[in-house]
Scaffold this motif. Sequence first.
Motif, PDB file in Angstrom:
ATOM      1  N   GLU A 116      48.354 -60.735 -60.038  1.00 51.68           N
ATOM      2  CA  GLU A 116      48.358 -60.332 -61.294  1.00 51.68           C
ATOM      3  C   GLU A 116      47.722 -59.242 -61.810  1.00 51.68           C
ATOM      4  N   ASP A 117      48.066 -58.566 -62.826  1.00 58.91           N
ATOM      5  CA  ASP A 117      47.364 -57.266 -63.266  1.00 58.91           C
ATOM      6  C   ASP A 117      46.061 -57.965 -64.202  1.00 58.91           C
ATOM      7  N   PRO A 118      44.894 -57.149 -64.183  1.00 56.21           N
ATOM      8  CA  PRO A 118      43.830 -57.529 -64.958  1.00 56.21           C
ATOM      9  C   PRO A 118      44.136 -57.799 -66.369  1.00 56.21           C
ATOM     10  N   THR A 119      45.157 -57.578 -67.101  1.00 54.14           N
ATOM     11  CA  THR A 119      45.416 -57.540 -68.318  1.00 54.14           C
ATOM     12  C   THR A 119      46.178 -59.127 -68.581  1.00 54.14           C
ATOM     13  N   ASP A 120      46.618 -59.546 -67.391  1.00 56.01           N
ATOM     14  CA  ASP A 120      47.374 -60.810 -67.575  1.00 56.01           C
ATOM     15  C   ASP A 120      46.511 -61.884 -68.317  1.00 56.01           C
ATOM     16  N   THR A 121      47.050 -62.774 -68.897  1.00 48.24           N
ATOM     17  CA  THR A 121      46.285 -63.922 -69.440  1.00 48.24           C
ATOM     18  C   THR A 121      46.424 -65.128 -68.640  1.00 48.24           C
ATOM     19  N   PRO A 125      44.122 -54.311 -59.871  1.00 45.64           N
ATOM     20  CA  PRO A 125      43.753 -53.581 -60.881  1.00 45.64           C
ATOM     21  C   PRO A 125      44.160 -51.941 -60.668  1.00 45.64           C
ATOM     22  N   ASP A 126      45.306 -51.688 -59.813  1.00 46.61           N
ATOM     23  CA  ASP A 126      45.580 -50.262 -59.493  1.00 46.61           C
ATOM     24  C   ASP A 126      45.914 -49.462 -60.729  1.00 46.61           C
ATOM     25  N   LEU A 131      36.709 -54.089 -66.741  1.00 44.78           N
ATOM     26  CA  LEU A 131      37.157 -54.411 -65.528  1.00 44.78           C
ATOM     27  C   LEU A 131      36.200 -55.758 -65.121  1.00 44.78           C
ATOM     28  N   ARG A 132      34.910 -55.711 -65.261  1.00 47.08           N
ATOM     29  CA  ARG A 132      34.019 -56.749 -64.882  1.00 47.08           C
ATOM     30  C   ARG A 132      34.180 -57.815 -65.638  1.00 47.08           C
ATOM     31  N   ASN A 133      34.587 -57.826 -66.962  1.00 47.40           N
ATOM     32  CA  ASN A 133      35.049 -58.983 -67.777  1.00 47.40           C
ATOM     33  C   ASN A 133      36.209 -59.585 -67.356  1.00 47.40           C
ATOM     34  N   ARG A 134      37.014 -58.969 -66.935  1.00 49.13           N
ATOM     35  CA  ARG A 134      38.426 -59.489 -66.377  1.00 49.13           C
ATOM     36  C   ARG A 134      38.157 -60.316 -65.033  1.00 49.13           C
ATOM     37  N   LYS A 139      37.867 -37.923 -57.211  1.00 43.85           N
ATOM     38  CA  LYS A 139      36.363 -38.289 -57.355  1.00 43.85           C
ATOM     39  C   LYS A 139      36.492 -39.635 -58.240  1.00 43.85           C
ATOM     40  N   PHE A 140      37.162 -39.709 -59.247  1.00 39.32           N
ATOM     41  CA  PHE A 140      37.398 -40.862 -60.070  1.00 39.32           C
ATOM     42  C   PHE A 140      37.627 -42.150 -59.327  1.00 39.32           C
ATOM     43  N   GLN A 141      38.869 -42.077 -58.710  1.00 39.34           N
ATOM     44  CA  GLN A 141      39.435 -43.192 -58.133  1.00 39.34           C
ATOM     45  C   GLN A 141      38.474 -43.791 -56.873  1.00 39.34           C
ATOM     46  N   SER A 142      37.733 -42.524 -56.236  1.00 39.85           N
ATOM     47  CA  SER A 142      36.798 -43.134 -55.376  1.00 39.85           C
ATOM     48  C   SER A 142      35.745 -44.050 -55.890  1.00 39.85           C
ATOM     49  N   ALA A 143      35.104 -43.335 -57.227  1.00 39.31           N
ATOM     50  CA  ALA A 143      33.876 -44.391 -57.817  1.00 39.31           C
ATOM     51  C   ALA A 143      34.407 -45.489 -58.332  1.00 39.31           C
ATOM     52  N   LEU A 144      35.428 -45.633 -59.016  1.00 39.51           N
ATOM     53  CA  LEU A 144      35.870 -47.039 -59.572  1.00 39.51           C
ATOM     54  C   LEU A 144      36.179 -47.872 -58.432  1.00 39.51           C
ATOM     55  N   LEU A 145      36.740 -47.521 -57.468  1.00 36.23           N
ATOM     56  CA  LEU A 145      37.127 -48.362 -56.320  1.00 36.23           C
ATOM     57  C   LEU A 145      35.946 -48.901 -55.972  1.00 36.23           C
TER      58      LEU A 145
END
Length: 465
Positions: A157-162, A184-185, A220-223, A272-278
């Motif tokens: 499931e995606d992070p937005t899933d209930t 969370p891709d 994302l941490r919240n999810r 750069k962004f993708q490296s950091a967030l991953l």
Amino acid sequence: MTKFLDDNFLLESKQAQSLYHEYAVQMPIIDYHNHLPPKDLAENRVFGNITNAWIDGDHYKWRAMRTLGINEKYLTGNASDKEKFIKWAEAVPHTMRNPLYHWTHLELSRYFGITDTLSGKNASAVYDATTEMLQSQEFTSRGLISKMNVDVLCTTEDPTDTLEYHQQLAKSDFATKVSTAFRPDKAILIGSETYNEYIDSLEKASKSDITTYDELCDALRNRIEFFNANDCFVCDHGLSHLYAEDFTESEVKAIFKKRREGNKVSPNEAAKFQSALLLYLSETYHEFGWVQQFHLGALRNNNTRMLSELGPDTGWDSIGDYTQAESLSKFLDTLDSKDKLTKTILYNLNPRDNALMATMAGNFNDGSVKGKVQWGSGWWFLDQKDGMIDQINTLSNMGLISCFVGMLTDSRSFLSFPRHEYFRRILCNLFGNEMAKGELPNDMEWIGKMVQNICYNNAKEYFDL
């Protein structure tokens, strides 16, 4: 002459037959990665007919039918369900030596007791017989899972899933444990045209504003906390390759701000962004004790004309030739150097990367956990007989097959679980034949226990189930 799909299907020696029938067959299934719709399980769906249960959404079958020149109306179009099934049945004899041929007949046999080979000649009768069976409680979505002795399964499931359907299942009397994997891709792939729309949906799910990079990480941490509270213990990423570009915090914050303001980012900025967030996500997975999975190497949505007509995941993906080793090594090493590398499973789609993945996993097995970094089972185009044999043999030669956590379906179909049987037969045949040739000792008890571990026990231990 050996009968097709008899009790000793794929088992070429007496030792292989003993390993399978006396040890492997009795083990429950832990299917730790699939794409089953949890709504169908929560509501215990009754399928209207076998097309609904077996052909709808199955892009493996669709690709084969398109290759045979079957019109799209019989796949995703407006043909009746029975017409679609008959067209698939007519296609089946032409799929010999494709895994679809074995899977089709295993599934008809194991779920419905139908042992005749499927073709246009018996299509109508098979459709009517299976459709009638599917109306009973034994053949609901839950019934089909129970038939296969599934102990645990994990949807995606995606992070937005209930997670409302997982919550319903947790309160139900369904014997199979149903968990989920956090994927969370969409939050990572900042170059997507719909990225800002997705972040808007993440704002709603996390009940927070996301205008800065720090706020994105917090959301994302919240999810992750929410998924964890709902008994999630694994994540999954489906990426072309891992990202391991050098970056600074100020760069990453500026890149996110630029994209959030509606501007495009360059490929270098995206990397750069993708490296950091991953990295942030993987460090958080470590904190929560999750297992992280990386499915690497698919070249997706190749046919843009058909993608625009039918959408993603409809059969237009193939194997990519991405460079994997250096970025994968750097990514894992960055986490390991901080002692924040959680248990990890790596999957490759390009078979040329088999030895690469098997040896890369060994670089980060530090003695803290048995099989901490795993090279996963043959995936997607490689979850067929030759692909599984190559994976098992390469892992045996370059790692320890005894620590392997085994097979998964990666499927959207409730009828796909005989793939575990397929894997188990292949596994037992490899061990049994080497016992028969004297390459392994004739120690049925020890090797039988090893087979059981690969089929079930290793996964149970690895995922702390």
